[in-house]
Design a protein around this motif. Sequence first.
Motif, short mmCIF file in Angstrom:
data_model
loop_
_atom_site.label_atom_id
_atom_site.label_comp_id
_atom_site.label_asym_id
_atom_site.label_seq_id
_atom_site.Cartn_x
_atom_site.Cartn_y
_atom_site.Cartn_z
N ALA A 7 0.82 -1.22 0.00
CA ALA A 7 0.00 0.00 0.00
C ALA A 7 0.85 1.26 0.00
O ALA A 7 0.31 2.37 -0.03
CB ALA A 7 -0.93 -0.01 1.21
N GLY A 8 2.18 1.10 0.06
CA GLY A 8 3.05 2.27 0.05
C GLY A 8 3.27 2.88 1.41
O GLY A 8 3.70 4.04 1.51
N ASN A 9 2.99 2.12 2.48
CA ASN A 9 3.20 2.62 3.83
C ASN A 9 4.46 1.96 4.40
O ASN A 9 4.50 0.75 4.57
CB ASN A 9 2.00 2.29 4.72
CG ASN A 9 0.73 2.95 4.22
OD1 ASN A 9 0.74 4.10 3.78
ND2 ASN A 9 -0.38 2.22 4.26
N PHE A 10 5.45 2.78 4.70
CA PHE A 10 6.74 2.27 5.13
C PHE A 10 7.00 2.67 6.58
O PHE A 10 6.96 3.85 6.92
CB PHE A 10 7.87 2.83 4.26
CG PHE A 10 7.74 2.49 2.79
CD1 PHE A 10 8.30 1.33 2.28
CD2 PHE A 10 7.05 3.33 1.94
CE1 PHE A 10 8.18 1.02 0.94
CE2 PHE A 10 6.92 3.03 0.59
CZ PHE A 10 7.49 1.86 0.09
N LEU A 11 7.22 1.69 7.43
CA LEU A 11 7.66 1.93 8.80
C LEU A 11 8.99 1.20 8.95
O LEU A 11 9.06 -0.01 9.10
CB LEU A 11 6.65 1.39 9.81
CG LEU A 11 7.07 1.45 11.28
CD1 LEU A 11 7.41 2.87 11.72
CD2 LEU A 11 5.99 0.88 12.18
N ILE A 12 10.08 1.97 8.89
CA ILE A 12 11.42 1.39 8.85
C ILE A 12 12.29 2.13 9.85
O ILE A 12 12.40 3.36 9.80
CB ILE A 12 12.03 1.49 7.44
CG1 ILE A 12 11.16 0.69 6.45
CG2 ILE A 12 13.45 0.98 7.43
CD1 ILE A 12 11.54 0.88 5.01
N GLY B 19 11.84 2.95 12.80
CA GLY B 19 11.12 3.99 13.53
C GLY B 19 10.70 5.17 12.69
O GLY B 19 10.08 6.11 13.20
N ARG B 20 11.01 5.17 11.41
CA ARG B 20 10.65 6.25 10.51
C ARG B 20 9.42 5.86 9.70
O ARG B 20 9.28 4.72 9.27
CB ARG B 20 11.80 6.58 9.57
CG ARG B 20 13.11 6.89 10.27
CD ARG B 20 13.12 8.30 10.78
NE ARG B 20 14.40 8.63 11.40
CZ ARG B 20 14.76 9.86 11.74
NH1 ARG B 20 13.95 10.86 11.53
NH2 ARG B 20 15.93 10.08 12.31
N VAL B 21 8.55 6.81 9.47
CA VAL B 21 7.32 6.55 8.74
C VAL B 21 7.35 7.35 7.43
O VAL B 21 7.70 8.53 7.42
CB VAL B 21 6.08 6.97 9.55
CG1 VAL B 21 4.81 6.65 8.78
CG2 VAL B 21 6.08 6.26 10.89
N ALA B 22 7.02 6.68 6.35
CA ALA B 22 6.93 7.35 5.05
C ALA B 22 5.79 6.73 4.26
O ALA B 22 5.52 5.54 4.37
CB ALA B 22 8.25 7.23 4.29
N GLU B 23 5.13 7.56 3.47
CA GLU B 23 4.06 7.09 2.60
C GLU B 23 4.43 7.42 1.17
O GLU B 23 4.74 8.56 0.84
CB GLU B 23 2.73 7.73 2.97
CG GLU B 23 2.20 7.30 4.33
CD GLU B 23 0.81 7.86 4.62
OE1 GLU B 23 0.19 8.37 3.66
OE2 GLU B 23 0.37 7.78 5.76
N SER B 24 4.41 6.41 0.31
CA SER B 24 4.75 6.61 -1.09
C SER B 24 4.03 5.57 -1.94
O SER B 24 4.65 4.62 -2.44
CB SER B 24 6.27 6.51 -1.28
OG SER B 24 6.63 6.70 -2.62
N PRO B 25 2.69 5.71 -2.07
CA PRO B 25 1.93 4.74 -2.87
C PRO B 25 2.49 4.63 -4.29
O PRO B 25 2.61 5.64 -5.00
CB PRO B 25 0.51 5.32 -2.88
CG PRO B 25 0.46 6.20 -1.66
CD PRO B 25 1.83 6.76 -1.51
N GLY B 26 2.87 3.44 -4.66
CA GLY B 26 3.42 3.23 -5.99
C GLY B 26 4.87 3.64 -6.12
O GLY B 26 5.47 3.48 -7.19
N LEU C 201 7.18 1.10 25.01
CA LEU C 201 7.98 1.33 23.82
C LEU C 201 8.13 0.01 23.08
O LEU C 201 8.77 -0.92 23.58
CB LEU C 201 9.35 1.90 24.22
CG LEU C 201 9.29 3.17 25.07
CD1 LEU C 201 10.66 3.53 25.61
CD2 LEU C 201 8.70 4.32 24.29
N GLU C 202 7.58 -0.06 21.89
CA GLU C 202 7.45 -1.33 21.18
C GLU C 202 7.90 -1.17 19.74
O GLU C 202 7.50 -0.23 19.05
CB GLU C 202 5.99 -1.79 21.24
CG GLU C 202 5.72 -3.17 20.73
CD GLU C 202 4.26 -3.56 20.94
OE1 GLU C 202 3.98 -4.75 20.83
OE2 GLU C 202 3.42 -2.68 21.20
N LYS C 203 8.74 -2.08 19.29
CA LYS C 203 9.20 -2.05 17.90
C LYS C 203 8.03 -2.27 16.96
O LYS C 203 7.11 -3.02 17.25
CB LYS C 203 10.26 -3.13 17.68
CG LYS C 203 11.55 -2.89 18.45
CD LYS C 203 12.55 -4.01 18.24
CE LYS C 203 13.81 -3.77 19.04
NZ LYS C 203 14.79 -4.87 18.88
N GLY C 204 8.09 -1.60 15.81
CA GLY C 204 7.03 -1.74 14.82
C GLY C 204 5.86 -0.82 15.03
O GLY C 204 4.89 -0.85 14.27
#
Length: 570
Positions: A38-43, A45-52, A516-519
């Motif tokens: 869906a283009g939702n990146f959680l890596i 601890g960083r969040v980014a959205e980039s559909p496609g 505090l939880e990973k992911g």
Amino acid sequence: MNRYEARRAAFARPAAGFVSQPEPRSIGRYARGKQLCAGNFLIAGRVAESPGGSIWDLGEHGAEFDDEIHGFAWLDDLAALGDARARVLAQTWTREWLERYGRGKGPGWTPDTTGRRLIRWINHAIFLLQGEGSAISDAFYRSLGQQTIFLSRRWKATRHGVPRFEALTGLVYAGLSLIGMERLVEPAVKALAKECKANIDRDGGIRTRNPEELLEVFTLLTWAAHALSEAGMLPSADHIDAIERIAPTLRALRHADGGLARFHGGGRGLEGRLDAALAGSGVRAAPRPGLAMGFLRLQAARTTLILDAAVPPEGAASIHAHASTLAFELTSGRRPLIVSCGDGRQFGPEWARAGRASASHSDLSIQGYSSSRFGRPGKSEEPGREQLTDRPHSVKLQIGTETTRAGVVAGHDGYVATHGLTHIRQLELSDDGRGVAGEDMLAAIEEGHKRAFDQVMNKVMLKGIPFQIRFHLHPDADAEVDLGGSAVSLVLKSGEVWIFRHDGRAEMTVEPSVYLEKGRLKPRATKQIVLSSRAIRYASRVRWTLAKAQDTPTHLRDFERDDSEMVEEL
């Protein structure tokens, strides 16, 4: 040096294909695979959205971010989803990596990251190459060979611990799997054996005392052992011995719900991974009596209590250590109840520092102090990381009590230097697992300690030294102060109700806390029970009980002993 070797490896002779391919053993997350699609990146601890969009166009987010995406662990998640969209994304992002970074340029060319990437590429080769043409397949095999050559030259540059084991396991995988790389297997097997002998202690622990890191090492070792066995080769005796030593230690660090104790930078672990690793190892040994990597596990019926009963790690192993000496966690069946706040690194440096403090654990702490203190790193160390500069020098321990074996008395000297006080904690788990009785004491034991205590008391005008005993609750536990404020009811999602009480020697409050939880995108809000008091004598103590509703604490030991008796036991 890594980039020089990486570019040099780009001219190395490529692999021609697979000799054999190990069975994929890594566990991905189906839900995260859907998020990636869906283009939702959680890596990291960083969040980014980039559909496609591409995973390689998310921008600069630091070394941990680069390490995670270039290690290709996300490939496990796309393979777990396994549909056509997931396969297309996996193939596209792999082709893009080959085009952008395949010649040894850019991030991702560290030995541990390369080892992790090789394992995933080999595990999921069929998934990645299905429907691809010969040009892509040739480029894929060529890169596998180049990365293997790079790894064979640079694995010694990794630090000991998980990075070194990742690099060597990747080298074993590649040497066994790729045509023309067979000569690299024997040196890698010998190096892996040497690492096992040097860095896994005789009780199956590692220097960082991080349970999740121990699971990662164990998983890598079992993967390498299975790959060797499938290729008709025997793992070394030191390799097998390390697996057999680690397995019972991990069982001792396992809560009743299958999660790991969360101490010294470690989390619970991916759901099901611990049990899968233990089952895959074939080692059936039960936890050994006594301490496991410095932790003590008490279990009765469906209740587990795990206590940090040793000093924190030393030196380089302490960069993510926590001031958690004598902190404990408690789980009832499938529901965690008393927890640690956890590792906050993925939420930024402030959360990372806060998560390491004694106040972020279910422990006693003197107000404004932690039982271990942290210092700034030197120039040669990694930026943003800290090491312990002062910590408890010893932990004294007595396991078992007169009435039950599920009990412990422990003490540490982390507050002696600052206040002349030793923290002594007694915990007893009832035989049926339905109650815990606890006692926390601050005591000035020796004459020198008493003089130091008197000096601090003079500075505070004899008003006493404030301290708190904290019990951090899992976010799924609802806390409500009973009428009169003498008890707190804790309701779990399973419907169980636990009642917390104390002896009246402290002020009890229910305050905000975090988990505090990973992911996760951000820390989860939760609550903590706090008992606040002041040390005004050479021995000050607070007693408390935690019991299931309809159970009275009278069947638990009353601890009606003179203070000197408790000190004498240590």
